[in-house]
Design an enzyme around this catalytic site. Structure first.
Site, PDB file in Angstrom:
ATOM      1  N   ASP A 136       0.940  -1.072  -0.066  1.00  0.00           N
ATOM      2  CA  ASP A 136      -0.059   0.137  -0.031  1.00  0.00           C
ATOM      3  C   ASP A 136       0.888   1.270   0.142  1.00  0.00           C
ATOM      4  OD1 ASP A 136      -2.074   1.887   0.074  1.00  0.00           O
ATOM      5  OD2 ASP A 136      -2.645   1.153   2.078  1.00  0.00           O
ATOM      6  N   GLU A 177      -2.524   0.155  -4.232  1.00  0.00           N
ATOM      7  CA  GLU A 177      -2.865  -0.737  -3.198  1.00  0.00           C
ATOM      8  C   GLU A 177      -2.861  -2.261  -4.065  1.00  0.00           C
ATOM      9  OE1 GLU A 177      -6.094  -2.101  -0.140  1.00  0.00           O
ATOM     10  OE2 GLU A 177      -6.052   0.094  -0.490  1.00  0.00           O
TER      11      GLU A 177
HETATM   12 MG   LIG Z   1      -2.483   3.697   0.189  1.00  0.00          MG
END
Ligand SMILES: [Mg+2]
Length: 392
Positions: A8, A104
């Site tokens: 992420d 992500e």
């Molecule tokens: Mg993020």
């Protein structure tokens, strides 16, 4: 044992802006638009977050909390371009990459040890390569399933890496606040806290029957999640072999009937396209974006590849009913079909036995397809699609 990574990017939109304009580094930066407008924060730098600013907060409120913040409109084009660069790095490590959004992704590195060397070190290489080639920080969670990998990356932010050791899943989760479980939002988190359920360990102490009684099928999922159980596979994207359709509603809606009708319409659209291409799908995905721009997807693999509306619709509606509560104000709703196979592709033996039963359906859908070819798509619609956003 599976090796799942959740990667992420940190404050992705802001990080991109900072790469393009280094004078923004170290400053409270907010992407979202004009603070005098009605919009919400799409991303905030960590410096801005110190003022209590977070994504989905109205921009006007962010401006009050931090009058000196730099507000940027942002550019989806730029973000997709940076995203593509990140994904081209991920794709070099494994074809098993499931994008969850622009910034992500889940990676399944199970069985890649011989190729990549020790996997925790491979994760460090992925992190460093993104930093040097794209210029932004990523946080990485490593675990035996998607649920734990996602929670681990969240805990390691910013610019961190966290691995949940096999066998330690429950011990890792136990002390965390219940809100760390994906799917438990601020409101349901608060409700659990009022009941005295503050940690995931306490949640894991509740009987399955009780959770099922209060929360239905979501309660059963919670029972598993509190134990770190998650069997959901990493579904790789296959750009050329997927069919999807989504719609942004004219107004955010929490009207279950209307939303299910819209899903029915979208399913009719994608299955028609599927049959036209001579394909069947094995995996069905529901996508929901709420009024806070939070996007959730849920996928299910079918027992056999299908191209019939009623089979795909039943799956989509079931996924929807698991996910939707009347508190969800839906902004965008979508249906995706992946794991596509040709209709004439070798089928499993089971299908030999099903083929006789599915013949009438084949005839029905072929008839519908022909009618539409002649009179247009809307000339014939399922009754369940008639209240939808698309049927007007
Ligand atoms: Mg993020």
């Amino acid at each position: 044992m599976r090796w799942i990574l959740h990667i992420d990017m940190d404050a992705f939109f802001v990080s991109v802006e900072q790469v393009l304009d280094p004078s923004l580094v170290g400053k409270p930066v907010i992407v979202g638009g004009d603070p005098a407008g009605r919009g919400v924060v799409a991303a905030a730098s960590y410096e801005a977050r110190r003022f209590g600013i977070h994504s989905a907060m109205p921009l006007a409120r962010a401006k009050r909390l931090c009058p000196d913040a730099i507000f940027l409109r942002g550019s989806h084009g730029r973000y997709s371009e940076f995203s593509a660069r990140v994904f081209s790095i991920l794709d070099r490590y494994t074809p098993q990459v499931e994008p969850m959004s622009l910034d992500e992704a889940f990676l399944d590195l199970t069985g890649c040890g011989r190729l990549l060397g020790p996997l925790p070190q491979a994760a460090v290489r992925i992190h460093d390569e993104i930093k040097s080639a794209v210029g932004i920080n990523a946080s990485i969670g490593i675990a035996s399933n998607k649920l734990l990998a996602k929670i681990a990356s969240g805990l390691s932010k910013p610019n961190g890496m966290l691995r949940v050791l096999p066998g330690q899943e429950r011990a890792f989760l136990a002390p965390l606040p219940v809100r760390r479980i994906p799917g438990i939002g601020p409101k349901s988190g608060e409700r659990f806290e009022r009941m005295g359920i503050k940690t995931v360990g306490q949640l894991a102490g509740l009987p399955r029957e009780l959770l099922a009684e209060v929360h239905g099928s979501w309660g059963i999922q919670l029972y598993d999640r509190a134990r770190g159980i998650c069997n959901s596979p990493v579904l790789k994207r296959d750009d050329t072999r997927s069919i999807s359709r989504e719609t942004t509603l004219e107004e955010d809606s929490n009207n279950r009937e209307f939303l299910e009708s819209t899903l029915s319409y979208l399913v009719e659209k994608v299955t028609a396209q599927l049959r036209q291409a001579g394909l069947r799908a094995r995996c069905v995905t529901l996508k929901l974006r709420d009024s806070n721009f939070k996007t959730v997807t849920r996928s299910r693999t079918l027992g056999r590849a299908a191209n019939e509306d009623h089979i795909i619709l039943a799956t989509i509606v079931d996924l929807f009913r698991h996910l939707f509560t009347s508190r969800t104000r839906v902004r965008l709703i979508g249906v995706g079909l992946t794991a596509l196979t040709g209709e004439s592709a070798p089928t499993e033996q089971m299908e030999l036995f099903q083929s006789a039963a599915s013949k009438p359906w084949d005839r029905l859908y072929r008839g519908i397809d022909q009618l539409r070819e002649k009179y247009g798509f809307r000339s014939i619609l399922r009754a369940s699609s008639r209240r939808s956003a698309g049927a007007k």
